[in-house]
Motif scaffolding. Structure first.
Motif, PDB file in Angstrom:
ATOM      1  N   LEU A  32      -4.430 -30.753  -9.874  1.00 39.79           N
ATOM      2  CA  LEU A  32      -3.374 -30.486  -8.773  1.00 39.79           C
ATOM      3  C   LEU A  32      -2.604 -29.119  -9.145  1.00 39.79           C
ATOM      4  CD1 LEU A  32      -1.786 -34.190  -7.971  1.00 39.79           C
ATOM      5  CD2 LEU A  32      -3.628 -32.733  -6.780  1.00 39.79           C
ATOM      6  N   ALA A  33      -2.398 -28.603 -10.270  1.00 42.39           N
ATOM      7  CA  ALA A  33      -1.699 -27.381 -10.329  1.00 42.39           C
ATOM      8  C   ALA A  33      -2.063 -26.607 -11.516  1.00 42.39           C
ATOM      9  CB  ALA A  33      -0.334 -27.983 -10.797  1.00 42.39           C
ATOM     10  N   ASN A  34      -3.530 -26.824 -12.022  1.00 45.89           N
ATOM     11  CA  ASN A  34      -3.990 -25.954 -12.848  1.00 45.89           C
ATOM     12  C   ASN A  34      -3.239 -25.674 -13.989  1.00 45.89           C
ATOM     13  OD1 ASN A  34      -6.194 -25.640 -11.467  1.00 45.89           O
ATOM     14  ND2 ASN A  34      -5.830 -23.482 -10.606  1.00 45.89           N
ATOM     15  N   LEU A  35      -2.449 -26.713 -14.457  1.00 48.30           N
ATOM     16  CA  LEU A  35      -1.594 -26.895 -15.779  1.00 48.30           C
ATOM     17  C   LEU A  35      -2.035 -27.844 -16.846  1.00 48.30           C
ATOM     18  CD1 LEU A  35       1.812 -26.593 -13.966  1.00 48.30           C
ATOM     19  CD2 LEU A  35       0.513 -24.854 -14.897  1.00 48.30           C
ATOM     20  N   THR A  87      -8.334 -20.445 -12.461  1.00 51.48           N
ATOM     21  CA  THR A  87      -8.950 -21.161 -11.319  1.00 51.48           C
ATOM     22  C   THR A  87     -10.106 -22.116 -11.782  1.00 51.48           C
ATOM     23  OG1 THR A  87     -10.062 -19.335 -10.498  1.00 51.48           O
ATOM     24  CG2 THR A  87      -8.131 -20.375  -9.273  1.00 51.48           C
ATOM     25  N   ASN A  88     -10.842 -21.534 -12.825  1.00 50.80           N
ATOM     26  CA  ASN A  88     -11.888 -22.374 -13.565  1.00 50.80           C
ATOM     27  C   ASN A  88     -11.621 -23.308 -14.494  1.00 50.80           C
ATOM     28  OD1 ASN A  88     -11.076 -20.955 -15.992  1.00 50.80           O
ATOM     29  ND2 ASN A  88     -12.839 -19.567 -16.242  1.00 50.80           N
ATOM     30  N   LYS A  89     -10.199 -23.632 -14.696  1.00 48.49           N
ATOM     31  CA  LYS A  89      -9.607 -24.654 -15.436  1.00 48.49           C
ATOM     32  C   LYS A  89      -9.993 -24.608 -16.858  1.00 48.49           C
ATOM     33  CE  LYS A  89      -9.016 -27.893 -11.486  1.00 48.49           C
ATOM     34  NZ  LYS A  89      -8.313 -26.867 -10.706  1.00 48.49           N
TER      35      LYS A  89
END
Length: 167
Positions: free
Chosen positions: A71-74, A113-115
């Motif tokens: 959900l938040a790229n964290l 964004t690629n996580k």
């Protein structure tokens, strides 16, 4: 996991002294880790607002990584959630309320964004917001948040619950 739900007050023929809300009380384990208690009030008349309140208690933040990443790229590197409580009122158009969170030793990594790779600048900013540089021997960090969002009427009720808590 271990979800328990009790619904009361369901009625489609309201009489003068009947309750004006149906109530759904939920207990369980969130992410198979934190104790979850929540209560949702559903109005039986069109002119009333919906209400939601609840709490999560006692979980390592790392247990939230599947959700945080998506959900938040964290990603939580460390930290412990002592408690999170929420209370909000919502309609077809808005949600208003508050959320309080009590945690300790939280360290977050921001992902691109690629996580797969980290975003160092955003990581620095996120950790400044969660105040991970405070004296680690001090009390747990307590943060209060305001819930104030517009509802996406094309999405389900679960979306307004999620968005209210994420706000």
């Amino acid at each position: 996991d271990d979800v328990g739900i009790v619904c009361t007050g369901l009625n489609n023929r309201i009489k003068e002294n009947d309750p004006v809300y149906a109530v759904m009380d939920v207990t369980g384990l969130f992410m198979n880790s934190a104790g979850l208690k929540a209560s949702f009030q559903f109005p039986l008349a069109d002119s009333l607002s919906y209400h939601a309140n609840g709490s999560l208690s006692k979980m390592p933040f790392a247990d939230l990584n599947p959700v945080l990443t998506k959900l938040a790229n964290l990603r939580a590197k460390s930290g412990y959630l002592n408690s999170l409580t929420f209370n909000f009122t919502y309609t077809e158009f808005i949600s208003r309320g508050h959320l309080d969170i009590d945690y300790k030793d939280l360290r977050i990594t921001s992902l691109n964004t690629n996580k797969q790779t980290t975003n160092d600048l955003r990581t620095l900013f996120v950790n400044a917001v969660v105040r991970n540089t405070r004296d680690q021997s001090g009390p747990a960090e307590k943060v209060a948040g305001v819930i104030n969002i517009e509802r996406n009427r094309k999405k389900s009720i679960f979306n307004i619950w999620r968005m209210s808590i994420l706000d």
